[in-house]
Write an enzyme that holds these catalytic residues in place. Structure first.
Site, PDB file in Angstrom:
ATOM      1  N   LYS A 164       0.773  -1.196  -0.109  1.00  0.00           N
ATOM      2  CA  LYS A 164      -0.295  -0.091   0.009  1.00  0.00           C
ATOM      3  C   LYS A 164       0.858   1.342   0.316  1.00  0.00           C
ATOM      4  O   LYS A 164       1.544   1.293   1.156  1.00  0.00           O
ATOM      5  CB  LYS A 164      -0.590   0.041   0.935  1.00  0.00           C
ATOM      6  CG  LYS A 164      -1.821  -1.072   1.187  1.00  0.00           C
ATOM      7  CD  LYS A 164      -3.207  -0.219   0.394  1.00  0.00           C
ATOM      8  CE  LYS A 164      -4.163  -2.119   0.145  1.00  0.00           C
ATOM      9  NZ  LYS A 164      -4.975  -1.518   0.039  1.00  0.00           N
ATOM     10  N   ASN A 191      -5.288   3.064  -3.228  1.00  0.00           N
ATOM     11  CA  ASN A 191      -6.704   3.302  -3.663  1.00  0.00           C
ATOM     12  C   ASN A 191      -6.714   4.735  -3.957  1.00  0.00           C
ATOM     13  O   ASN A 191      -7.786   5.200  -2.523  1.00  0.00           O
ATOM     14  CB  ASN A 191      -6.948   2.769  -1.571  1.00  0.00           C
ATOM     15  CG  ASN A 191      -6.562   1.534  -1.333  1.00  0.00           C
ATOM     16  OD1 ASN A 191      -5.802   1.250   0.093  1.00  0.00           O
ATOM     17  ND2 ASN A 191      -6.400   0.823  -2.047  1.00  0.00           N
ATOM     18  N   LYS A 263     -13.390  -7.593  -7.736  1.00  0.00           N
ATOM     19  CA  LYS A 263     -13.599  -8.009  -7.374  1.00  0.00           C
ATOM     20  C   LYS A 263     -15.846  -9.029  -6.556  1.00  0.00           C
ATOM     21  O   LYS A 263     -15.944  -7.963  -7.368  1.00  0.00           O
ATOM     22  CB  LYS A 263     -13.817  -7.203  -5.708  1.00  0.00           C
ATOM     23  CG  LYS A 263     -12.094  -7.329  -5.483  1.00  0.00           C
ATOM     24  CD  LYS A 263     -12.131  -5.987  -4.136  1.00  0.00           C
ATOM     25  CE  LYS A 263     -10.719  -5.719  -4.451  1.00  0.00           C
ATOM     26  NZ  LYS A 263     -10.174  -4.468  -3.466  1.00  0.00           N
TER      27      LYS A 263
END
Ligand code: MG
Length: 370
Positions: A164, A191, A263
């Site tokens: 991340k 993100n 997803k």
């Protein structure tokens, strides 16, 4: 099958360590489970939504509310027999809320597959018996701590690690991991923490041979993503904005992504997730299966999805025992970073009744209403 009961159950599972990303920090995973009783047996679904609406707009309490007030009544209004393919059309009048919709579809699919004696892998058209898992690593308190976590994953046999990143935590951690673990397949996920004005900063990641940079810009900046793709060498992967096969096709047409993260929860269920895969496979665009810090129950189902032919990149599929201190499903094993694709009828895993009971924080009957 005819649905006779719909129960919404919230569980809270402690994390092994606080999981911090640019979307926030949290001590435990709050999960909404949907249990249905039907004339063909019991089925369970798991909602991907997190406890707070900081990563996506959906969150556990909101998902429970929309299921109780809008989705369950619409599914039951179909009347008589329902099957998994009937769920999405029955819920289509409600905009968004894909994770809540997916949880309900999962429960119906679970019953249907068990009754038919087939696995989710068979149902979706999986072509592999095992899939390779990667590990996702949150933002660490220091470079040293990051290297320890990545080193632990490498020691456990994982060959792909996702870091991340966020402004202020990008080039240096990537450089440190690349220098220490030269042959690791390395990718990063922002993100949505950057803006198109950060293109020059993101280009500084180009020398590190990253497999991809995931969601560098906010989910609604697709034009920015297409623009950024022309300014950096690292392939761009999109995650949050891919909410359907139709959106995926549009994103590919505008050149906003070279890789797609699939997803099931985000697109409204496993059946739509397979259609996203089909769109990308036809376009020659690789996909991989993302993770939502799910329990072993949803992760087992993800293994079936990740065994489809277009899933050519390792997914965020490591066993939940890497991030959860307790689970509601039997443990998954990943020797050498590979997991067996479940072949049992249903979604792929059995839930452990005692574990669910031990971690339940609230139970609500959505149908029949009291
Ligand atoms: Mg992501």
């Amino acid at each position: 099958m005819r649905i006779t009961t719909v129960e919404l159950r919230r569980v809270r599972l402690p994390f092994l360590a606080p999981f911090r990303t640019s979307a926030g920090s949290t001590e435990g995973r709050e999960v909404l489970l949907v249990r249905i009783d039907t004339t063909a047996g019991e089925g369970w679904g798991e909602c991907a939504a997190l406890g707070e609406p900081t990563y996506t707009a959906e969150y556990v309490a909101g998902a429970a509310g929309v299921l109780r007030d809008h989705l369950v009544p619409r599914l039951l209004a179909v009347g008589g027999e329902v099957g998994a393919t009937a769920v999405a059309p029955a819920l289509a009048a409600v905009r968004g809320h894909h994770m809540a919709k997916a949880a309900l579809e999962m429960a119906v699919l679970d019953v249907e597959l068990r009754a038919a004696g087939i696995s989710l892998a068979q149902r979706l058209g999986a072509t592999r018996d095992t899939v390779e898992a990667g590990v996702a690593v949150g933002i660490a308190p220091s470079i040293g701590a990051l290297l320890d976590v990545v080193g632990g994953a490498v020691d456990d046999g994982y060959r792909r690690v996702k870091l991340k990143i966020e402004p202020g935590w990008d080039v240096e951690p990537v450089r440190a991991v690349r220098e220490r673990f030269g042959d690791l397949v390395l990718q990063v996920d922002a993100n949505g923490a950057y803006r198109i004005g950060d293109a020059a900063q993101l280009a500084l990641l180009d020398p590190f041979d990253l497999a991809m940079i995931e969601q560098p810009l906010p989910p609604d900046d697709l034009a920015g993503s297409a623009h950024l793709a022309r300014r950096i060498a690292t392939p761009i992967c999109l995650d949050e904005p891919i909410t359907s096969a139709e959106v995926a096709a549009g994103v590919l047409a505008m050149g906003a992504a070279a890789v797609i993260n699939v997803k099931a929860g985000r697109v409204g269920g496993y059946l739509e997730a397979a259609r996203v895969h089909d769109v990308c496979l036809a376009a020659g665009v690789p996909v991989w299966c993302g993770g939502m810090l799910e329990t072993g129950y949803a992760r087992a189902a993800n293994l079936a999805l990740a065994a489809l032919p277009g899933f050519t990149l390792p997914g965020d599929l490591c066993p939940p025992s890497r991030y959860l201190a307790a689970d509601v499903a039997a443990p998954l094993l990943a020797p050498g970073g590979r997991l067996q694709v479940p072949s049992q009828p249903g979604l792929g895993a059995d839930l452990l009744a005692e574990a669910i009971e031990a971690h339940t924080t609230a139970t609500e009957l959505a149908y029949p209403s009291r």
